[in-house]
Enzyme design. Structure first.
Site, mmCIF file in Angstrom:
data_model
loop_
_atom_site.group_PDB
_atom_site.id
_atom_site.type_symbol
_atom_site.label_atom_id
_atom_site.label_comp_id
_atom_site.label_asym_id
_atom_site.label_seq_id
_atom_site.Cartn_x
_atom_site.Cartn_y
_atom_site.Cartn_z
ATOM 1 N N SER A 137 0.871 -1.214 0.050
ATOM 2 C CA SER A 137 -0.031 0.014 -0.071
ATOM 3 C C SER A 137 0.879 1.331 0.100
ATOM 4 C CB SER A 137 -1.022 0.197 1.139
ATOM 5 O OG SER A 137 -1.400 1.343 1.560
ATOM 6 N N TYR A 150 -3.043 -0.903 10.368
ATOM 7 C CA TYR A 150 -2.856 -1.104 8.854
ATOM 8 C C TYR A 150 -1.543 -0.904 8.339
ATOM 9 C CZ TYR A 150 -3.692 -0.620 3.790
ATOM 10 O OH TYR A 150 -3.830 -0.896 2.404
HETATM 11 N N1 LIG Z 1 -7.773 -1.496 -2.392
HETATM 12 C C1 LIG Z 1 -6.897 -0.239 -2.380
HETATM 13 O O1 LIG Z 1 -7.002 0.918 -2.698
HETATM 14 C C2 LIG Z 1 -5.505 -0.841 -2.514
HETATM 15 C C3 LIG Z 1 -4.410 -0.025 -2.825
HETATM 16 C C4 LIG Z 1 -3.143 -0.541 -2.310
HETATM 17 C C5 LIG Z 1 -2.929 -1.874 -1.870
HETATM 18 N N2 LIG Z 1 -3.956 -2.575 -1.595
HETATM 19 C C6 LIG Z 1 -3.820 -3.906 -0.972
HETATM 20 O O2 LIG Z 1 -3.753 -4.670 -1.833
HETATM 21 C C7 LIG Z 1 -4.239 -5.989 -1.538
HETATM 22 C C8 LIG Z 1 -5.473 -6.424 -1.873
HETATM 23 O O3 LIG Z 1 -6.577 -5.666 -1.784
HETATM 24 P P1 LIG Z 1 -7.914 -5.615 -2.478
HETATM 25 O O4 LIG Z 1 -8.154 -4.229 -2.904
HETATM 26 O O5 LIG Z 1 -8.022 -6.665 -3.789
HETATM 27 O O6 LIG Z 1 -8.715 -5.949 -1.265
HETATM 28 P P2 LIG Z 1 -10.110 -7.021 -1.287
HETATM 29 O O7 LIG Z 1 -11.127 -6.754 -2.396
HETATM 30 O O8 LIG Z 1 -10.815 -6.706 -0.105
HETATM 31 O O9 LIG Z 1 -9.534 -8.442 -1.477
HETATM 32 C C9 LIG Z 1 -8.798 -8.990 -0.431
HETATM 33 C C10 LIG Z 1 -8.579 -10.394 -0.602
HETATM 34 O O10 LIG Z 1 -7.757 -10.766 0.326
HETATM 35 C C11 LIG Z 1 -8.323 -12.132 0.823
HETATM 36 N N3 LIG Z 1 -8.142 -12.278 2.264
HETATM 37 C C12 LIG Z 1 -8.481 -11.471 3.308
HETATM 38 N N4 LIG Z 1 -8.187 -12.205 4.511
HETATM 39 C C13 LIG Z 1 -7.730 -13.325 4.246
HETATM 40 C C14 LIG Z 1 -7.218 -14.458 4.995
HETATM 41 N N5 LIG Z 1 -7.286 -14.523 6.339
HETATM 42 N N6 LIG Z 1 -6.932 -15.650 4.219
HETATM 43 C C15 LIG Z 1 -6.908 -15.588 2.857
HETATM 44 N N7 LIG Z 1 -7.283 -14.926 2.111
HETATM 45 C C16 LIG Z 1 -7.798 -13.630 2.816
HETATM 46 C C17 LIG Z 1 -9.821 -12.081 0.434
HETATM 47 O O11 LIG Z 1 -10.458 -13.173 0.178
HETATM 48 P P3 LIG Z 1 -11.502 -14.035 1.176
HETATM 49 O O12 LIG Z 1 -12.240 -12.958 1.986
HETATM 50 O O13 LIG Z 1 -12.290 -14.756 0.579
HETATM 51 O O14 LIG Z 1 -10.381 -14.574 2.442
HETATM 52 C C18 LIG Z 1 -9.514 -11.212 -0.934
HETATM 53 O O15 LIG Z 1 -9.510 -12.296 -1.700
HETATM 54 C C19 LIG Z 1 -4.493 -5.715 0.223
HETATM 55 O O16 LIG Z 1 -3.277 -6.095 0.951
HETATM 56 C C20 LIG Z 1 -4.667 -4.220 0.391
HETATM 57 O O17 LIG Z 1 -4.226 -3.784 1.434
HETATM 58 C C21 LIG Z 1 -5.324 -2.114 -1.697
#
Ligand SMILES: NC(=O)c1ccc[n+]([C@@H]2O[C@H](COP(=O)([O-])OP(=O)(O)OC[C@H]3O[C@@H](n4cnc5c(N)ncnc54)[C@H](OP(=O)(O)O)[C@@H]3O)[C@@H](O)[C@H]2O)c1
Length: 260
Positions: A137, A150
């Site tokens: 992030s 976070y």
């Molecule tokens: N969205 C943003 O603006 C952004 C920006 C920069 C970086 N990021 C980072 O990128 C990553 C992915 O984000 P995203 O935006 O794709 O979020 P998201 O749509 O909420 O997806 C998160 C993924 O992580 C999985 N997950 C969560 N807890 C888990 C666990 N205990 N065991 C296994 N899988 C787990 C979820 O699947 P299940 O719930 O099915 O387990 C889901 O597939 C995160 O680390 C986030 O901090 C996000």
């Protein structure tokens, strides 16, 4: 590393960035192992990939549980590419966060990436080839107010990337860190309260990117063997400003961020 014909494991692949990355790896000819907790959503993503003519398998695992990480590593032999993408975490002041929630948001992404990488690293080193991508992030570069748990987990993930890169020099195994700005995934509805805490300066300057753009950045990072990719360019500019003018940049992030 070309991904065609390779085995790729993507964590957090049931939705968002991970699901799109899995799809793109499969579209580039890789076999993809999709990992997350929601079996139903994983199956939907595998179906989507299969209908497109790609090759994928789903693996249900809660990566906050070290035992399940071990079991996953027994089920899936070391892939050629490991994408540590799974992550959670509401943005809260430290004393507003329950200890259990702090543990969970540290476990995924940081401990999950640390432990799963450890499971596969020996085999990758022995083969003399492999690639690890850590999805991180912007707060791992530019701290903002009101999200200590976070943010510290993302700094730990940044530390993991840097430490691994140093240890893996000359082994044939590489590490990339991919850092998108705000992404139009379900992250902010999955983690309520986070979106409102993005500082005004970042909302003003940095456009939102899509999960598909993140997927491209992740696959490109592997194929072009990029060490680090921050995007969009406005985020990169803000990060450079943070290095050149740390006092001013952190003041602006604080001033336009959350206060109580
Ligand atoms: N969205 C943003 O603006 C952004 C920006 C920069 C970086 N990021 C980072 O990128 C990553 C992915 O984000 P995203 O935006 O794709 O979020 P998201 O749509 O909420 O997806 C998160 C993924 O992580 C999985 N997950 C969560 N807890 C888990 C666990 N205990 N065991 C296994 N899988 C787990 C979820 O699947 P299940 O719930 O099915 O387990 C889901 O597939 C995160 O680390 C986030 O901090 C996000």
């Amino acid at each position: 590393m070309q991904v065609e014909g390779k085995k790729v494991l993507v964590t957090g692949a049931s939705q968002g960035i991970g699901a799109e990355a899995a799809f793109r790896f499969a579209a580039h000819g890789a076999h993809v192992h999709l990992v997350a907790r929601s079996a139903e959503l994983l199956d939907l993503q595998v179906k989507r990939i299969s209908e497109f003519g790609g090759s994928a398998t789903a693996h249900q695992a809660d990566l906050a549980d070290a035992g399940q990480i071990r079991a996953l590593a027994e089920e899936v032999p070391a892939p050629d590419v490991l994408v540590n993408n799974a992550g959670v975490g509401r943005w809260l002041f430290l004393d507003d966060t329950e200890p259990e929630e702090l543990v969970t948001m540290t476990a995924v992404p940081y401990l999950a990436a640390l432990l799963l990488t450890r499971e596969y690293l020996g085999a990758m080193r022995q083969r003399g080839s492999g690639w690890i991508v850590n999805v991180n992030s912007p707060v791992s570069r530019l701290p903002i107010p009101g999200c200590v748990g976070y943010q510290s987990a993302r700094w730990a993930l940044r530390g993991l990337t840097a430490s691994l890169r140093s240890d893996l020099r000359g082994t044939g195994v590489g590490v990339s860190e991919v850092i998108p700005g705000k992404v139009s995934s379900e992250y902010f509805s999955n983690n309520p309260g986070a979106e409102e805490r993005i500082p005004g300066i970042a909302r003003l300057m940095i456009p939102t990117v899509t999960p598909a753009q993140c997927a491209k950045a992740i696959v490109d990072a592997v194929e072009k063997e990029r060490a680090e990719h921050l995007f969009p360019w406005q985020l990169k500019a803000f990060e450079i400003s943070g290095r050149l003018f740390p006092g001013l940049t952190s003041y602006l992030a604080w001033k336009t961020g959350t206060h109580r």
